[in-house]
Motif scaffolding. Sequence first.
Motif, short mmCIF file in Angstrom:
data_model
loop_
_atom_site.label_atom_id
_atom_site.label_comp_id
_atom_site.label_asym_id
_atom_site.label_seq_id
_atom_site.Cartn_x
_atom_site.Cartn_y
_atom_site.Cartn_z
N TYR A 42 53.31 33.97 -18.97
CA TYR A 42 53.33 33.34 -20.44
C TYR A 42 54.27 32.37 -20.59
O TYR A 42 55.24 32.21 -19.70
N LEU A 43 53.96 31.27 -21.25
CA LEU A 43 55.09 30.44 -21.56
C LEU A 43 55.27 30.38 -23.18
O LEU A 43 54.54 30.35 -23.78
N MET A 44 56.68 30.24 -23.25
CA MET A 44 57.30 30.21 -24.56
C MET A 44 57.96 28.90 -24.79
O MET A 44 58.57 28.24 -23.79
N THR A 45 58.23 28.39 -25.98
CA THR A 45 58.80 27.27 -26.47
C THR A 45 59.45 27.38 -27.78
O THR A 45 59.05 27.96 -28.32
N ASN A 46 60.15 26.30 -28.15
CA ASN A 46 60.79 26.31 -29.43
C ASN A 46 60.29 25.03 -30.38
O ASN A 46 60.44 25.29 -31.66
N LYS A 47 59.49 24.26 -29.70
CA LYS A 47 58.61 23.40 -30.18
C LYS A 47 57.93 22.40 -29.51
O LYS A 47 58.01 22.74 -28.11
N THR A 48 56.84 21.68 -29.88
CA THR A 48 56.01 20.75 -29.07
C THR A 48 56.88 20.02 -28.02
O THR A 48 57.83 19.37 -28.51
N HIS A 49 56.69 20.05 -26.93
CA HIS A 49 57.37 19.47 -25.78
C HIS A 49 58.83 20.03 -25.78
O HIS A 49 59.63 18.99 -25.13
N GLY A 50 59.16 20.97 -26.27
CA GLY A 50 60.61 21.57 -26.38
C GLY A 50 60.78 22.08 -24.95
O GLY A 50 60.37 21.96 -23.99
N THR A 51 61.99 23.01 -25.04
CA THR A 51 62.25 23.86 -23.95
C THR A 51 61.27 24.80 -23.49
O THR A 51 60.85 25.32 -24.43
N LEU A 52 61.15 25.02 -22.29
CA LEU A 52 60.24 25.78 -22.05
C LEU A 52 60.58 26.98 -21.19
O LEU A 52 61.69 27.10 -20.64
N ASP A 100 56.71 18.36 -15.95
CA ASP A 100 55.63 17.62 -16.14
C ASP A 100 54.26 18.48 -15.93
O ASP A 100 53.31 18.35 -16.71
N TRP A 101 54.17 19.05 -14.81
CA TRP A 101 52.89 19.76 -14.40
C TRP A 101 52.82 21.30 -15.60
O TRP A 101 51.90 21.37 -16.01
N LYS A 102 53.88 21.74 -15.93
CA LYS A 102 53.98 22.72 -16.82
C LYS A 102 53.39 22.13 -18.27
O LYS A 102 52.52 22.88 -18.78
N ILE A 103 54.00 21.12 -18.70
CA ILE A 103 53.39 20.56 -19.78
C ILE A 103 51.93 19.93 -19.74
O ILE A 103 50.99 20.30 -20.65
N ASP A 104 51.35 19.29 -18.53
CA ASP A 104 50.10 19.41 -18.43
C ASP A 104 49.41 20.57 -18.59
O ASP A 104 48.24 20.77 -19.10
N LEU A 105 49.71 21.68 -17.87
CA LEU A 105 48.96 23.02 -17.95
C LEU A 105 48.84 23.29 -19.54
O LEU A 105 47.90 23.94 -20.00
N ILE A 106 49.90 23.48 -20.27
CA ILE A 106 49.76 23.89 -21.68
C ILE A 106 48.93 22.68 -22.31
O ILE A 106 48.17 23.25 -23.09
N ASN A 107 48.90 21.56 -22.08
CA ASN A 107 48.10 20.64 -22.92
C ASN A 107 46.58 20.80 -22.48
O ASN A 107 45.78 20.49 -23.45
#
Length: 95
Positions: free
Chosen positions: A6-16, A73-80
């Motif tokens: 799982y991936l958790m964040t604090n906001k869109t494009h925030g800390t992962l 960037d790869w993690k962000i792409d995965l979420i997107n």
Amino acid sequence: MTGWVYLMTNKTHGTLYVGVTSNLRRRAFEHRSGQYDSFSRRYGLKHLVLYEEYPDIRLAIQREHNIKHWPRDWKIDLINKANPEWADLYEDLSF
């Protein structure tokens, strides 16, 4: 035993934060409630934005290890790709 990455964040494009667990609902709740003095508590990582289920916890552990070593960037792409709105998926957990 089933495993979850799982991936958790604090906001869109925030800390992962990338994690692995055998009980996703419980673990996500722990992040949300800040039960532990940890990285996720320090950065307010309360939004579950991605999760993947694996039939064997060992596969989930390997996947978590791989994702943790990916560039951001790869993690962000995965979420997107899976959750383009970066919606908090915690309320959708029905198991």
